[in-house]
Design a protein around this motif. Structure first.
Motif, PDB file in Angstrom:
ATOM      1  N   ASN A  83      47.351  48.943  99.535  1.00 35.10           N
ATOM      2  CA  ASN A  83      48.275  49.837 100.245  1.00 35.10           C
ATOM      3  C   ASN A  83      49.531  49.068 100.636  1.00 35.10           C
ATOM      4  N   GLY A  84      50.526  49.809 101.074  1.00 37.00           N
ATOM      5  CA  GLY A  84      51.812  49.197 101.392  1.00 37.00           C
ATOM      6  C   GLY A  84      51.790  48.388 102.674  1.00 37.00           C
ATOM      7  N   THR A  85      50.978  48.828 103.620  1.00 32.07           N
ATOM      8  CA  THR A  85      50.923  48.131 104.907  1.00 32.07           C
ATOM      9  C   THR A  85      50.420  46.700 104.713  1.00 32.07           C
ATOM     10  N   THR A 107      61.356  54.078 112.033  1.00 33.74           N
ATOM     11  CA  THR A 107      60.561  53.880 110.825  1.00 33.74           C
ATOM     12  C   THR A 107      59.149  54.349 111.093  1.00 33.74           C
ATOM     13  N   PHE A 108      58.354  54.357 110.037  1.00 34.01           N
ATOM     14  CA  PHE A 108      56.927  54.582 110.199  1.00 34.01           C
ATOM     15  C   PHE A 108      56.339  53.351 110.880  1.00 34.01           C
ATOM     16  N   THR A 111      55.571  49.519 109.648  1.00 36.84           N
ATOM     17  CA  THR A 111      56.549  48.429 109.520  1.00 36.84           C
ATOM     18  C   THR A 111      56.342  47.427 110.647  1.00 36.84           C
ATOM     19  N   ASP A 179      61.490  46.888 103.780  1.00 29.86           N
ATOM     20  CA  ASP A 179      60.440  47.882 103.647  1.00 29.86           C
ATOM     21  C   ASP A 179      61.061  48.991 102.803  1.00 29.86           C
ATOM     22  N   ALA A 181      59.313  51.293 101.257  1.00 27.41           N
ATOM     23  CA  ALA A 181      58.198  52.245 101.060  1.00 27.41           C
ATOM     24  C   ALA A 181      58.670  53.579 100.499  1.00 27.41           C
ATOM     25  N   HIS A 182      59.888  54.004 100.874  1.00 28.37           N
ATOM     26  CA  HIS A 182      60.393  55.320 100.447  1.00 28.37           C
ATOM     27  C   HIS A 182      61.315  55.223  99.239  1.00 28.37           C
ATOM     28  N   MET A 201      58.911  45.657  99.854  1.00 30.08           N
ATOM     29  CA  MET A 201      57.595  46.287  99.773  1.00 30.08           C
ATOM     30  C   MET A 201      57.762  47.756  99.406  1.00 30.08           C
ATOM     31  N   SER A 203      55.516  51.340  98.934  1.00 28.38           N
ATOM     32  CA  SER A 203      54.236  52.000  99.180  1.00 28.38           C
ATOM     33  C   SER A 203      54.009  53.037  98.101  1.00 28.38           C
ATOM     34  N   HIS A 205      51.558  55.292  98.520  1.00 23.57           N
ATOM     35  CA  HIS A 205      50.675  56.251  99.191  1.00 23.57           C
ATOM     36  C   HIS A 205      50.901  57.658  98.646  1.00 23.57           C
ATOM     37  N   LYS A 208      54.050  59.642  99.244  1.00 22.47           N
ATOM     38  CA  LYS A 208      55.367  59.187  98.786  1.00 22.47           C
ATOM     39  C   LYS A 208      55.729  59.868  97.462  1.00 22.47           C
ATOM     40  N   GLY A 215      48.316  52.653  97.571  1.00 17.22           N
ATOM     41  CA  GLY A 215      48.741  51.467  96.849  1.00 17.22           C
ATOM     42  C   GLY A 215      49.996  50.876  97.449  1.00 17.22           C
TER      43      GLY A 215
HETATM   44  C1  LIG Z   1      54.196  54.811 104.148  1.00 15.46           C
HETATM   45  C2  LIG Z   1      54.947  53.722 104.808  1.00 15.46           C
HETATM   46  C3  LIG Z   1      54.412  52.443 104.989  1.00 15.46           C
HETATM   47  C4  LIG Z   1      52.980  52.135 104.744  1.00 15.46           C
HETATM   48  O1  LIG Z   1      52.562  52.318 103.464  1.00 15.46           O
HETATM   49  P1  LIG Z   1      51.026  52.611 103.145  1.00 15.46           P
HETATM   50  O2  LIG Z   1      50.971  52.486 101.670  1.00 15.46           O
HETATM   51  O3  LIG Z   1      50.741  53.998 103.634  1.00 15.46           O
HETATM   52  O4  LIG Z   1      50.197  51.599 103.845  1.00 15.46           O
HETATM   53  C5  LIG Z   1      55.222  51.454 105.517  1.00 15.46           C
HETATM   54  N1  LIG Z   1      56.485  51.704 105.866  1.00 15.46           N
HETATM   55  C6  LIG Z   1      57.033  52.910 105.739  1.00 15.46           C
HETATM   56  C7  LIG Z   1      58.454  53.115 106.135  1.00 15.46           C
HETATM   57  C8  LIG Z   1      56.275  53.973 105.229  1.00 15.46           C
HETATM   58  O5  LIG Z   1      56.806  55.194 105.172  1.00 15.46           O
END
Ligand SMILES: *Cc1c(COP(=O)(O)O)cnc(C)c1O
Length: 400
Positions: A83-85, A107-108, A111, A179, A181-182, A201, A203, A205, A208, A215
């Motif tokens: 996962n991304g985290t 942010t989510f 982060t 980050d 992720a998006h 990084m 994500s 998920h 997304k 992932g």
């Molecule tokens: C979704 C997200 C993550 C975490 O990713 P996961 O794959 O769900 O663990 C981290 N940072 C941001 C900004 C996200 O939106």
């Protein structure tokens, strides 16, 4: 389905003069819905796993997927995670980041959690009003002798001010981490967003735009880090009898790699569908006072259209963002308040000292609403959501 009682008016004043029945959607409209590749393609991929009984631990599907992504991003410096985290957390750990890291409150929460697990102190600074990314001036003002890195977020896939941040990082000898992720598929100046900064990084998920069920991926500049990340995601094993560092279990498994491989084939359709949806929102909400969509991005940016965030100005709209959110929920439209509350307002981070008043971030968190967009949403549904937003405003105005 939409009953209009006053036809013939121009589009500009239609929202003001027509009454629209606020008829609840039969099926819930969520903010997103994962894209699924053709079922047969997935089943074909499963046959390989059933044939070789290899489900995880760097299997053949994962290896092929990693080289596919390497080609996609034009680098060998990629590492896949479950996962991304954990990708971000292990990325920070592998790069030896410590002390203070300057980051965004908007942010989510993952982060900031990644910093926490590395015993790093987050230093929150404010964001910019148009695209909600870190304000470089605020970043520079927050640097102390303990600062080791900047952790910026390409929030909603809107690129950070990559050139200014790189310049600050270089002048102050800081590591620059994104980050992203998006931001899968986003480009700046003809170059993938992954190639800005020291590490990014992504994500994968399910929620997304691009996903592998769950992932995550790191893309990084220093080729020497690859070995470290490989150790960290697999308990630190070098071989059967040697453990070289206290790693963890953060491996991507075969089924995730299969999904990621298949969704990658369709990434072009996903972004062009997103672009078409965004265009409808942009056009139909342009005339609704109190609803602001971020301005079109400059031409050097190729966007991925993964999100449609809008800001609700209570004075002009006639009701608060939270009221609009509730009204839409009653109609079975499940917009989301990404990202509210701000990370420093969560109980677990309230004791983090923040000198920056976070003026813009606080305002945005109170106003932001992320509207439904995904590959399976119909244009009719999006148009209906826009009409509803206009009608909810009109009725709020009538009451006032
Ligand atoms: C979704 C997200 C993550 C975490 O990713 P996961 O794959 O769900 O663990 C981290 N940072 C941001 C900004 C996200 O939106």
């Amino acid at each position: 389905m939409l009953k209009r009682t006053n036809t013939g008016s121009s589009p500009a004043d239609r929202l003001q003069t027509e009454r629209i029945d606020l008829e609840r959607f039969d099926e819930p409209v969520y903010v997103t819905r994962p894209y699924l590749p053709p079922f047969d393609e997935f089943v074909d991929g499963l046959k390989e796993m059933w044939g070789n009984h290899w489900l995880t631990n760097n299997g053949p599907v994962l290896k092929r997927y990693a080289s596919l992504l390497g080609r996609h991003f034009g680098t060998d410096n990629v590492c896949l995670f479950n996962n991304g985290t954990l990708a971000l957390q292990l990325g920070l750990q592998g790069m030896g980041i410590s002390g203070e890291v300057i980051t965004t409150p908007f942010t989510f929460v993952a982060t900031t959690h990644a910093l926490f697990w590395c015993k790093i102190r987050p230093v929150f600074v404010d964001i910019e009003p148009d695209y909600f990314t870190l304000d470089p001036e605020k970043v520079e003002a927050a640097i102390t002798p303990w600062t080791s890195a900047i952790l910026a977020v390409h929030v909603f896939g809107y690129p950070c001010r990559v050139k200014e941040l790189a310049d600050i990082a270089r002048r102050h000898k800081l590591t620059l981490i994104y980050d992203a992720a998006h931001a899968f598929g986003v480009e700046v100046g003809g170059k993938s967003i992954a190639h800005y900064g020291d590490m990014s990084m992504f994500s994968f998920h399910a929620t997304k735009l691009y996903h592998s069920m769950e992932g995550g991926m790191l893309v990084f500049r220093d080729a020497g880090l690859k070995q470290t990340f490989d150790y960290l995601r697999n308990f630190g094993f070098r071989n059967e009898v040697e453990v070289v560092m206290p790693g963890t279990n953060a491996k991507m498994m075969e089924m995730q790699a299969l999904m990621g491989t298949l969704v990658l084939r369709h990434i072009g359709e996903l972004t062009s569908k997103g672009q078409a949806i965004e265009a409808i929102y942009r056009e139909r909400l342009a005339d609704v006072p109190g609803i602001r969509i971020p301005p079109p991005l400059p031409p050097e940016i190729r966007y991925n259209y993964g999100y449609v965030p809008v800001e609700v100005d209570e004075a002009d709209f006639g009701m608060s963002r939270d009221r609009l959110y509730e009204e839409l929920r009653k109609l079975n439209v499940h917009a989301r308040r990404y990202f509210y509350p701000l990370v420093p307002d969560f109980a677990c981070y309230q004791n983090v000292q923040t000198r920056d008043p976070l003026t813009v971030a606080r305002r945005v968190a109170e106003r932001i609403l992320t509207l439904p967009t995904y590959s399976g949403i119909s244009a009719e549904t999006v148009e209906r959501i826009c009409l509803y937003v206009g009608e909810i405003r009109a009725r709020a105005g009538t009451r006032a």
